[in-house]
Design a protein around this motif. Structure first.
Motif, PDB file in Angstrom:
ATOM      1  N   THR A  20       0.822  -1.233   0.097  1.00 12.07           N
ATOM      2  CA  THR A  20      -0.105  -0.038   0.070  1.00 12.07           C
ATOM      3  C   THR A  20       1.017   1.429  -0.316  1.00 12.07           C
ATOM      4  OG1 THR A  20      -1.782  -1.061   1.155  1.00 12.07           O
ATOM      5  CG2 THR A  20      -1.742   1.414   1.392  1.00 12.07           C
ATOM      6  N   LEU A  21       2.131   1.248   0.723  1.00 17.40           N
ATOM      7  CA  LEU A  21       2.825   2.485   0.888  1.00 17.40           C
ATOM      8  C   LEU A  21       3.532   2.526  -0.340  1.00 17.40           C
ATOM      9  CD1 LEU A  21       4.132   4.587   2.539  1.00 17.40           C
ATOM     10  CD2 LEU A  21       5.799   2.820   3.427  1.00 17.40           C
ATOM     11  N   ILE A  22       4.069   1.582  -1.267  1.00 16.09           N
ATOM     12  CA  ILE A  22       4.717   1.706  -2.104  1.00 16.09           C
ATOM     13  C   ILE A  22       3.608   2.266  -3.487  1.00 16.09           C
ATOM     14  CG2 ILE A  22       5.763   0.386  -4.312  1.00 16.09           C
ATOM     15  CD1 ILE A  22       7.678   0.699  -2.144  1.00 16.09           C
ATOM     16  N   ASN A  23       2.478   1.642  -3.554  1.00 17.08           N
ATOM     17  CA  ASN A  23       1.538   2.219  -4.280  1.00 17.08           C
ATOM     18  C   ASN A  23       1.006   3.707  -4.033  1.00 17.08           C
ATOM     19  OD1 ASN A  23       0.785   0.881  -6.229  1.00 17.08           O
ATOM     20  ND2 ASN A  23      -0.880  -0.369  -5.540  1.00 17.08           N
ATOM     21  N   LEU A  24       0.827   3.888  -2.777  1.00 19.79           N
ATOM     22  CA  LEU A  24       0.719   5.204  -2.458  1.00 19.79           C
ATOM     23  C   LEU A  24       1.675   6.298  -2.735  1.00 19.79           C
ATOM     24  CD1 LEU A  24      -1.640   6.746  -0.881  1.00 19.79           C
ATOM     25  CD2 LEU A  24      -0.395   6.434   1.080  1.00 19.79           C
ATOM     26  N   LEU A  25       2.876   6.143  -2.592  1.00 18.13           N
ATOM     27  CA  LEU A  25       4.249   6.880  -2.957  1.00 18.13           C
ATOM     28  C   LEU A  25       4.265   7.066  -4.339  1.00 18.13           C
ATOM     29  CD1 LEU A  25       6.975   5.700  -0.153  1.00 18.13           C
ATOM     30  CD2 LEU A  25       5.515   8.085  -0.525  1.00 18.13           C
ATOM     31  N   GLY A  26       4.130   5.993  -5.000  1.00 19.05           N
ATOM     32  CA  GLY A  26       4.129   5.881  -6.461  1.00 19.05           C
ATOM     33  C   GLY A  26       3.216   6.748  -6.964  1.00 19.05           C
ATOM     34  N   LEU A  27       1.946   6.643  -6.743  1.00 19.54           N
ATOM     35  CA  LEU A  27       0.848   7.645  -7.208  1.00 19.54           C
ATOM     36  C   LEU A  27       1.157   8.805  -6.902  1.00 19.54           C
ATOM     37  CD1 LEU A  27      -2.335   5.195  -6.768  1.00 19.54           C
ATOM     38  CD2 LEU A  27      -1.406   6.160  -8.913  1.00 19.54           C
ATOM     39  N   ALA A  28       1.544   9.154  -5.635  1.00 19.90           N
ATOM     40  CA  ALA A  28       1.488  10.753  -4.965  1.00 19.90           C
ATOM     41  C   ALA A  28       2.573  11.329  -5.758  1.00 19.90           C
ATOM     42  CB  ALA A  28       2.020  10.512  -3.630  1.00 19.90           C
ATOM     43  N   VAL A 702       9.836   6.545  -9.801  1.00 20.29           N
ATOM     44  CA  VAL A 702       8.306   5.942  -9.553  1.00 20.29           C
ATOM     45  C   VAL A 702       8.442   4.573 -10.341  1.00 20.29           C
ATOM     46  CG1 VAL A 702       6.234   5.957 -10.735  1.00 20.29           C
ATOM     47  CG2 VAL A 702       7.020   8.291  -9.845  1.00 20.29           C
ATOM     48  N   ALA A 703       9.457   4.633 -11.327  1.00 23.39           N
ATOM     49  CA  ALA A 703       9.536   2.907 -11.987  1.00 23.39           C
ATOM     50  C   ALA A 703      10.141   2.019 -11.294  1.00 23.39           C
ATOM     51  CB  ALA A 703      10.098   3.260 -13.298  1.00 23.39           C
ATOM     52  N   CYS A 704      11.143   2.603 -10.281  1.00 24.52           N
ATOM     53  CA  CYS A 704      11.908   1.806  -9.404  1.00 24.52           C
ATOM     54  C   CYS A 704      11.049   1.312  -8.542  1.00 24.52           C
ATOM     55  CB  CYS A 704      13.084   2.632  -9.048  1.00 24.52           C
ATOM     56  SG  CYS A 704      14.413   2.810 -10.427  1.00 24.52           S
ATOM     57  N   LEU A 705      10.227   2.287  -7.874  1.00 20.51           N
ATOM     58  CA  LEU A 705       9.321   1.923  -6.546  1.00 20.51           C
ATOM     59  C   LEU A 705       8.396   0.730  -6.943  1.00 20.51           C
ATOM     60  CD1 LEU A 705       8.054   5.343  -5.308  1.00 20.51           C
ATOM     61  CD2 LEU A 705       9.421   3.616  -4.115  1.00 20.51           C
ATOM     62  N   GLY A 706       7.804   0.828  -8.458  1.00 22.28           N
ATOM     63  CA  GLY A 706       6.966  -0.226  -8.644  1.00 22.28           C
ATOM     64  C   GLY A 706       7.798  -1.694  -8.888  1.00 22.28           C
ATOM     65  N   LEU A 707       8.947  -1.329  -9.372  1.00 18.06           N
ATOM     66  CA  LEU A 707       9.899  -2.564  -9.670  1.00 18.06           C
ATOM     67  C   LEU A 707      10.192  -3.387  -8.279  1.00 18.06           C
ATOM     68  CD1 LEU A 707      11.098  -4.137 -11.836  1.00 18.06           C
ATOM     69  CD2 LEU A 707      13.153  -2.588 -11.713  1.00 18.06           C
ATOM     70  N   PHE A 708      10.552  -2.547  -7.470  1.00 19.53           N
ATOM     71  CA  PHE A 708      11.183  -2.912  -6.075  1.00 19.53           C
ATOM     72  C   PHE A 708       9.735  -3.681  -5.422  1.00 19.53           C
ATOM     73  CE2 PHE A 708      11.161  -2.277  -1.395  1.00 19.53           C
ATOM     74  CZ  PHE A 708      12.685  -2.864  -1.114  1.00 19.53           C
ATOM     75  N   ALA A 709       8.721  -3.268  -5.556  1.00 23.53           N
ATOM     76  CA  ALA A 709       7.511  -3.711  -4.919  1.00 23.53           C
ATOM     77  C   ALA A 709       7.205  -5.187  -5.560  1.00 23.53           C
ATOM     78  CB  ALA A 709       6.398  -3.035  -4.817  1.00 23.53           C
ATOM     79  N   LEU A 710       7.260  -4.979  -7.023  1.00 24.85           N
ATOM     80  CA  LEU A 710       7.107  -6.384  -7.755  1.00 24.85           C
ATOM     81  C   LEU A 710       7.957  -7.394  -7.425  1.00 24.85           C
ATOM     82  CD1 LEU A 710       5.161  -7.486  -9.776  1.00 24.85           C
ATOM     83  CD2 LEU A 710       6.600  -6.495 -11.765  1.00 24.85           C
ATOM     84  N   ALA A 711       9.464  -6.917  -7.622  1.00 24.27           N
ATOM     85  CA  ALA A 711      10.414  -7.901  -7.158  1.00 24.27           C
ATOM     86  C   ALA A 711      10.065  -8.609  -5.708  1.00 24.27           C
ATOM     87  CB  ALA A 711      11.591  -7.425  -7.244  1.00 24.27           C
ATOM     88  N   SER A 712       9.942  -7.736  -4.988  1.00 18.56           N
ATOM     89  CA  SER A 712       9.530  -8.224  -3.652  1.00 18.56           C
ATOM     90  C   SER A 712       8.496  -9.143  -3.652  1.00 18.56           C
ATOM     91  CB  SER A 712       9.129  -7.043  -2.771  1.00 18.56           C
ATOM     92  OG  SER A 712       8.676  -7.394  -1.484  1.00 18.56           O
ATOM     93  N   LEU A 788      19.643  -1.317 -17.104  1.00 25.63           N
ATOM     94  CA  LEU A 788      19.768  -2.846 -16.530  1.00 25.63           C
ATOM     95  C   LEU A 788      20.306  -3.003 -14.881  1.00 25.63           C
ATOM     96  CD1 LEU A 788      19.607  -5.848 -17.002  1.00 25.63           C
ATOM     97  CD2 LEU A 788      21.991  -5.628 -18.024  1.00 25.63           C
ATOM     98  N   VAL A 789      21.138  -1.889 -14.894  1.00 28.06           N
ATOM     99  CA  VAL A 789      21.892  -1.824 -13.637  1.00 28.06           C
ATOM    100  C   VAL A 789      21.017  -1.403 -12.449  1.00 28.06           C
ATOM    101  CG1 VAL A 789      23.390  -0.573 -11.990  1.00 28.06           C
ATOM    102  CG2 VAL A 789      24.067  -1.623 -14.285  1.00 28.06           C
ATOM    103  N   ILE A 790      20.055  -0.508 -12.811  1.00 22.82           N
ATOM    104  CA  ILE A 790      18.972  -0.013 -12.042  1.00 22.82           C
ATOM    105  C   ILE A 790      18.037  -1.020 -11.590  1.00 22.82           C
ATOM    106  CG2 ILE A 790      17.027   1.561 -11.846  1.00 22.82           C
ATOM    107  CD1 ILE A 790      18.453   3.656 -13.452  1.00 22.82           C
ATOM    108  N   ALA A 791      17.792  -2.033 -12.537  1.00 26.00           N
ATOM    109  CA  ALA A 791      16.699  -2.978 -12.468  1.00 26.00           C
ATOM    110  C   ALA A 791      17.262  -4.085 -11.551  1.00 26.00           C
ATOM    111  CB  ALA A 791      16.619  -3.636 -13.565  1.00 26.00           C
ATOM    112  N   ILE A 792      18.551  -4.393 -11.680  1.00 25.26           N
ATOM    113  CA  ILE A 792      19.435  -5.396 -11.087  1.00 25.26           C
ATOM    114  C   ILE A 792      19.479  -5.036  -9.543  1.00 25.26           C
ATOM    115  CG2 ILE A 792      21.479  -6.711 -10.543  1.00 25.26           C
ATOM    116  CD1 ILE A 792      21.997  -6.620 -13.698  1.00 25.26           C
ATOM    117  N   ILE A 793      19.931  -3.730  -9.417  1.00 24.43           N
ATOM    118  CA  ILE A 793      20.050  -3.120  -8.039  1.00 24.43           C
ATOM    119  C   ILE A 793      18.663  -3.364  -7.111  1.00 24.43           C
ATOM    120  CG2 ILE A 793      20.487  -1.311  -6.417  1.00 24.43           C
ATOM    121  CD1 ILE A 793      22.710  -0.456  -8.628  1.00 24.43           C
ATOM    122  N   THR A 794      17.738  -2.936  -8.062  1.00 23.61           N
ATOM    123  CA  THR A 794      16.309  -2.684  -7.401  1.00 23.61           C
ATOM    124  C   THR A 794      15.887  -4.282  -7.163  1.00 23.61           C
ATOM    125  OG1 THR A 794      15.630  -0.787  -8.741  1.00 23.61           O
ATOM    126  CG2 THR A 794      14.047  -1.928  -7.559  1.00 23.61           C
TER     127      THR A 794
END
Length: 814
Positions: A20-28, A702-712, A788-794
């Motif tokens: 919820t927090l990830i979604n909220l921050l991404g949207l905000a 914003v993209a990294c926030l979503g990617l982080f949550a999705l990877a989690s 790719l580096v951003i994605a891998i780190i995330t």
């Protein structure tokens, strides 16, 4: 029922606080960026709309081609405005203004007061009130500028010079010796006006404005048409106007008719430009102050849309990815009688609640960021809290965004079959959904496009700042308003040269930076005053030390010499001017022109001898080609430019100011550096670069926030698989590679999809520059690698956590 929906939605949102927090921050963050950009776009689109006759107001432009040179300019002949009203019934009113440069201003009744330098002044016709809405707050509008030596001032200027007093009838002294009576105070021009001025001098004070000279272009001319008048039909009458008024003077001055002028491929064409297009759509660069670019409005609008799309994609990805965790909930609800529509409403309610909360949080973010954004964009935007339209937009926006973002997840979750779900037959591998992969690819493609664009903009600006300009702009101090020194200019220059820190000095208003004097003059080889031989060149009056001070290179002949009296009729051309004339042996060539300084209405012909050729140098923006240029000795004392060899400029400037004070006690001392003034020509581009980079960075966040949550979530879903693999001997590095390889494939696909459109749009942007970089394939590969580096780190931040988990806990977890 609604209360139950809201309560259930709230419980479901707080049950998964991380997602919820990830979604909220991404949207905000997405909504905050969108809000700021939309405010910026609205401000850009609102220019000049405060005028009542906005749709009927036009300005005239002149499209001039003379042999090798051509330009479109907003300055027109002095008699044009009056002639338009007299000869064309479609024209209701017309007025002119003329830029004036800087003025030194002080109150007449305060003789001991120091002058204040004012830059925002114009000569203005009284008829400005018939065309523009310029409310008068004091004085008489009908007679404000009808008499010579009168002026009107803005409220801002009135408060500055006459705080708490009535300025009407008061006298301001300009440049120490010209008194002007204040006859009116006008309301400060809104920031959304494409030109700004703080005082208007009566056009009746300027002799040039009263002369019927049609071959000199110095006056900005605006007019208002009758309602319903067709501007195209009016334009069709301009050739006859040219033939009637311009033709005879061209014949007298240049010795050929307008017909012969056109036969040689030349033209002087008058065009109409609607006021609605002046700020954002006009290709003309002027010194009026503000100039917009519609392509930037489109670009920033696209960034706002992309950021919102990224935020929505994050929501859809996370919602559908979490579907397996909520499958049993959906199955049980259906068993107990919930209809598909009720489930859709339930999930949409969660989405709308999240969206509304994000909008409220976004307003707080935007308010916090706004001061920095205003400083970066040179705006004074404010969030319109009291506007009913703004409140309605927030409510409707949050509702629409919530529905659109939650529509697919809602229908996806509500279609689960209870029997399959409760038997555990629902596939939990939601991460393999082609829809989600497509959305992730879109995120990466957007990220790569933004990275490539940012790299290219920075490369182009670095190219501009480091390009060899053909002169040395470093360590040159420009002392402004040197004309105040009068006959003491040379003495002051010699005093500066006595300083050990000063190696060279020159006095001239003509400098290779913006907002310094420019003078276009017709030249021809002696004895060849015909249409084919006459060339339009910029002509700069300089002193004997000009070229050496600015480090310009003589490629043929010699520089001016004070020891050679004949150099008073010597001419130095740049290489482009030599090409324009077609001179194989330029040295010794005899070049003629008109002497407008001695007699503007009946100029004599003066002939120069070419003594040298200077290497081409850039004296305009790198967006422009180098044009022909001629130097000759003449008095021009707007600036004294001094080259210094000291790294500690503070003490040197202090010495210069102290010397200035001995020559001109009490007069303002102002300096700037040539390299800074040159960089100022790209201020708008640098500003756009900074805004673009800031929002591109936020979009990537914003993209990294979503990617982080999705990877989690994916790591969470594959806990048992990871545990079994570890039991079977898989290493931590193998587990991390396993969880990252899918995302790596998506980055490669995104790079392929983003390359072509990004290359096309950046080529269009670079086409604005005559001198530019080439787009290199390594920029795309570098951006892809960085993505790719951003994605891998995330992803790895969650992959490592899953990989080091005890396999016993992973396998037995239910």
């Amino acid at each position: 029922m609604l209360k139950n929906y809201l309560k259930t939605a709230f419980r479901n949102l707080i049950k998964q606080p991380f997602y919820t927090l990830i979604n909220l921050l991404g949207l905000a963050v997405g909504v905050a960026c969108c809000l700021l950009i939309l405010m910026y776009v609205q401000e850009e689109m609102s220019f000049d709309k405060h005028h009542e006759k906005y749709d009927q107001i036009y300005r005239m432009t002149a499209d001039i081609k003379f042999n090798t040179d051509q330009a479109v300019i907003p300055q027109l002949p002095a008699p044009l405005a009056k002639t338009m009203v007299q000869d064309f019934p479609e024209v209701l009113a017309a007025f002119r203004f003329r830029t004036t440069g800087n003025w030194l201003v002080k109150r007449k009744d305060q003789e001991d007061a120091r002058n204040i330098k004012e830059e925002d002044g114009l000569y203005v016709d009284q008829e400005i009130f018939d065309v523009f809405d310029l409310p008068i707050v004091a004085g008489d509008q009908a007679s404000a500028l009808t008499e010579p030596n009168t002026m009107m001032i803005s409220q801002r200027m009135a408060e500055k010079y006459f705080p708490g007093e009535n300025p009407i009838g008061q006298i301001l002294t300009l440049d120490n010796d010209w008194d002007n009576k204040i006859t009116a105070v006008f309301q400060n021009l809104p920031s959304s006006s494409h030109f700004q001025f703080d005082f208007g001098l009566a056009m009746a004070s300027r002799d040039e404005a009263q002369q019927a000279v049609w071959v000199s272009h110095n006056f900005h001319t605006y007019f208002v048409l009758q309602e319903g008048a067709d501007p195209k039909k009016l334009e069709a009458k301009f050739p006859q106007l040219m033939e009637t008024y311009v033709g005879p003077q061209v014949k007298e001055l240049l010795n050929f008719s307008m017909e012969e002028f056109a036969e040689n491929g030349n033209r002087i064409k008058y065009n109409l430009e609607p006021l609605s297009e002046v700020y954002l759509h006009s290709p003309i660069t002027t010194d009026l102050g503000k100039e917009g670019d519609f392509s930037n409005v489109i670009l920033f609008g696209a960034i706002a849309l992309f950021i919102l799309l990224l935020a929505c994609i994050n929501f859809m990805n996370l919602s559908t990815a979490r579907s397996a965790n909520r499958a049993k909930e959906v199955g049980m609800r259906k068993v107990f009688g919930s209809l598909k529509g009720q489930l859709v409403i339930q999930f949409l309610m969660e989405s709308v609640m999240l969206s509304l909360t994000a909008f409220l949080l976004a307003i707080a973010f935007a308010e916090a960021i706004l001061p920095f954004f205003n400083q970066m964009a040179d705006k004074s935007l404010q969030i319109p809290y009291t506007s009913a339209g703004f409140i309605l937009a927030i409510v409707m926006g949050s509702g629409i965004l919530g529905v659109l973002s939650g529509l697919y997840p809602a229908f996806y979750l509500s279609r689960f079959e209870p029997a399959r779900v409760l038997k555990g037959k629902l596939a939990t591998g939601a991460s393999n959904s082609w829809i989600r992969k497509g959305l992730v690819v879109f995120q990466f493609a957007t990220t790569i496009a933004l990275l490539v664009s940012t790299f290219i903009v920075y490369q182009q600006m670095s190219f501009i700042q480091n390009k060899n300009l053909g002169f040395d702009k470093e360590q040159v101090v420009m002392i402004h308003d040197a004309w105040q020194l009068g006959d003491k200019v040379q003495t002051f220059k010699e005093e500066l040269l006595s300083f050990p820190q000063v190696t060279h000095a020159t006095a001239s208003s003509y400098l290779p930076v913006s907002n310094t004097n420019r003078n276009n003059t017709v030249f021809w080889e002696e004895g060849k005053q015909d249409g084919e031989s006459q060339i339009l060149l910029q002509s700069w009056r300089v002193d004997h030390d000009y070229l050496s001070t600015l480090g310009m290179e003589i490629v043929q002949g010699r520089d001016f010499s004070i020891e050679m009296s004949t150099d008073s009729l010597g001419l130095i051309l740049n290489e482009q001017a030599v090409r324009n004339f077609g001179l194989e042996e330029p040295l010794g060539a005899r070049i003629s022109t008109f002497d407008f300084l001695s007699s503007p209405q009946d100029p004599a012909i003066v002939t120069f001898t070419v003594i040298g050729v200077v290497k081409d140098f850039h004296f305009e923006s790198l967006k422009e080609d180098i044009t022909g240029l001629a130097f000759y000795i003449g008095r021009s004392t707007g600036y004294i430019s001094a080259r210094v060899n000291s790294s500690e400029l503070g003490p040197t400037l202090a010495m210069m100011e102290e010397k200035w004070e001995t020559f001109l006690p009490g007069q303002p001392f102002e300096t700037s550096f040539l390299d800074e003034r040159f960089s100022r020509m790209y201020a708008a581009t640098i500003q756009q670069r900074d805004i673009f980079t800031a929002f591109a960075t936020l979009a990537i966040l914003v993209a990294c926030l979503g990617l982080f949550a999705l990877a989690s979530f994916i790591a969470e879903q594959r806990q048992k698989e990871i545990g079994i693999r570890k039991v079977m001997g898989a290493s931590i590095s193998q587990i991390i590679i396993l969880l990252n390889q899918d995302f790596a494939k998506l980055v490669i696909i995104a790079l392929i999809l983003a390359a072509a459109p990004t290359w096309y749009f950046m080529e269009q942007w670079l086409s604005n520059f005559q001198y530019r970089i080439d787009i290199n394939v390594w920029v795309f590969l570098g951006a892809g690698l960085l993505a790719l580096v951003i994605a891998i780190i995330t992803v790895s931040s969650q992959s490592i956590r899953a990989a080091i988990m005890d396999p016993v806990d992973s396998i037995r977890d239910e």
